[in-house]
Design an enzyme around this catalytic site. Sequence first.
Site, PDB file in Angstrom:
ATOM      1  N   HIS A 129     162.512 -35.717  30.807  1.00  0.00           N
ATOM      2  CA  HIS A 129     162.943 -35.823  32.200  1.00  0.00           C
ATOM      3  C   HIS A 129     162.158 -35.081  33.524  1.00  0.00           C
ATOM      4  CE1 HIS A 129     167.118 -35.935  30.627  1.00  0.00           C
ATOM      5  NE2 HIS A 129     166.566 -35.404  29.569  1.00  0.00           N
TER       6      HIS A 129
ATOM      7  N   LYS B 161     129.814 -23.879  35.436  1.00  0.00           N
ATOM      8  CA  LYS B 161     129.316 -22.507  35.161  1.00  0.00           C
ATOM      9  C   LYS B 161     127.955 -22.292  36.094  1.00  0.00           C
ATOM     10  CE  LYS B 161     130.606 -22.059  30.412  1.00  0.00           C
ATOM     11  NZ  LYS B 161     130.056 -21.872  29.119  1.00  0.00           N
TER      12      LYS B 161
ATOM     13  N   GLU C 153     137.408 -32.008  24.294  1.00  0.00           N
ATOM     14  CA  GLU C 153     135.816 -31.503  24.466  1.00  0.00           C
ATOM     15  C   GLU C 153     135.004 -32.189  23.255  1.00  0.00           C
ATOM     16  OE1 GLU C 153     135.824 -27.151  26.097  1.00  0.00           O
ATOM     17  OE2 GLU C 153     135.050 -27.002  23.987  1.00  0.00           O
TER      18      GLU C 153
HETATM   19  O1  PA5 Z   1     134.932 -25.371  21.541  1.00  0.00           O
HETATM   20  C1  PA5 Z   1     134.099 -24.586  22.341  1.00  0.00           C
HETATM   21  O2  PA5 Z   1     132.837 -24.294  21.901  1.00  0.00           O
HETATM   22  C2  PA5 Z   1     134.564 -24.020  23.483  1.00  0.00           C
HETATM   23  O3  PA5 Z   1     135.713 -24.180  23.860  1.00  0.00           O
HETATM   24  C3  PA5 Z   1     134.395 -22.360  23.361  1.00  0.00           C
HETATM   25  O4  PA5 Z   1     135.224 -22.004  22.614  1.00  0.00           O
HETATM   26  C4  PA5 Z   1     134.863 -21.711  24.554  1.00  0.00           C
HETATM   27  O5  PA5 Z   1     133.760 -22.107  25.832  1.00  0.00           O
HETATM   28  C5  PA5 Z   1     134.648 -19.983  24.596  1.00  0.00           C
HETATM   29  O6  PA5 Z   1     133.238 -19.843  24.071  1.00  0.00           O
HETATM   30  P1  PA5 Z   1     132.754 -18.517  23.836  1.00  0.00           P
HETATM   31  O7  PA5 Z   1     133.514 -18.416  22.375  1.00  0.00           O
HETATM   32  O8  PA5 Z   1     131.496 -18.553  23.512  1.00  0.00           O
HETATM   33  O9  PA5 Z   1     133.072 -17.342  24.797  1.00  0.00           O
END
Ligand code: PA5
Length: 435
Positions: free
Chosen positions: A307, A421, A286
């Site tokens: 494996h 989303k 990310e």
């Molecule tokens: O690293 C990030 O920002 C994301 O992976 C969030 O942790 C994830 O989308 C969850 O978001 P939130 O804590 O707002 O529900």
Amino acid sequence: MISLNFKASLDFLGAPVYNAFLERSLKAFDTLVSGSGAGNDFLGWLNLPSDMLNSSILAEIEEVKERWYKMGVDTVVSIGIGGSYLGAAAAIKALSPSFHKEGTPEEPEVLFAGNNLSEDYLYELLEYIKEKNVGVVVISKSGTTTEPAVTFRILKSYMEQRYGLERAKELIVAITDARKGALKGLSEKMGYKTFVIPDNVGGRFSVLTPVGLLPIALAGFDIKRMLEGAADMQRACAIREADNGAIQYAAVRNALYSCGKKIEILANYNPKLQLFGEWWKQLYGESEGKEGKGIFPAAVSNTTDLHSMGQFIQQAERNLMEVVLNVREAEHTVTIESSKDDSDGLNYLAGRRVEEVNANAFEGTLMAHVDGLVPNTVIEIDHLDEYSLGELFYFFEFACGVSGYLLGVNPFDQPGVEFYKKNMFKLLGKPGYQK
Ligand code: PA5
């Protein structure tokens, strides 16, 4: 302290290429620590270990633990997705016995939910907790993420019907933003105990806030020791030197990327580290995968995956590099016995520990992969414990910040996550998303 060995990668790259990337990595380090790069409003995690050790939050976490212990909570459902669950899940898996242990008020079982939208998962969770004494931790920084929000709506109603409104309130804790989001408003209205996720700490960098620390502490582990490991690593990472491991790791992986190694595999030789691989994948995926750039993070648990994925790693397209996370000492001893007739042909191993066989599998695989042009970096810890996990969490976070800037992206945003989303909301008919 963790140790880092990237000799195989250095041999592959040659000193001039590595040194050029080391220079760039040092510049990226400057950008990170001076707070002059993109996303610099999300650098609160840099000082989290020392800040947390000096804050009242550890005492507040202890209070929740005590209160739930007195209420007989033996099972905690921790609701969250992405950065709001992977760190705690990784630590709890790494520190727990490999086989299921019934939760008790002294050491509750921590279950994770809100990290998927499977109806069967939720149904089976509700069935499982029927006979348990349940506490719920709901975690969402934005307070609006669909997966945890849907799960919490269902769990909240379950808790209220089962325990009554007043007792349910005592059995629910929320972790969210200080001001924004539906979960914040709901928690205030209901009067839940709430912990704040600092504004300047993004989800995937939040394991050392209550997001990770509360579930880990509730599971019975020593979060102070984890923060001490992280704080020692914080001090080590802050030194601007060519032998700073985080600077080296960022330089190596970017240098290899520039040579066509587009995929990085985190390999472990201990199944307890499997979810650590998931946490690491999210952190790097990310943070770096954007603007048409990024090293694809993958993970394997060996020797299991030798494996299944071993063939691919050894001989598929040569676009792979590897980082191996190795634990030097096993916590327990199992020795291979001698057999009278040696009908399985294993007497050459008699008297040796299983861990010795594992260590040789690790060494043998490294050699094979180097021969197969998969350069590696080996990161080793002595024991799999709270202290080492604290070190590893901070090390990989810091290296990720440096690496992202070296790559030329903002490592602290995730604009691409919004795309699915929007489509999902449109398909579900959410007001405002029809067009
Ligand atoms: O690293 C990030 O920002 C994301 O992976 C969030 O942790 C994830 O989308 C969850 O978001 P939130 O804590 O707002 O529900």
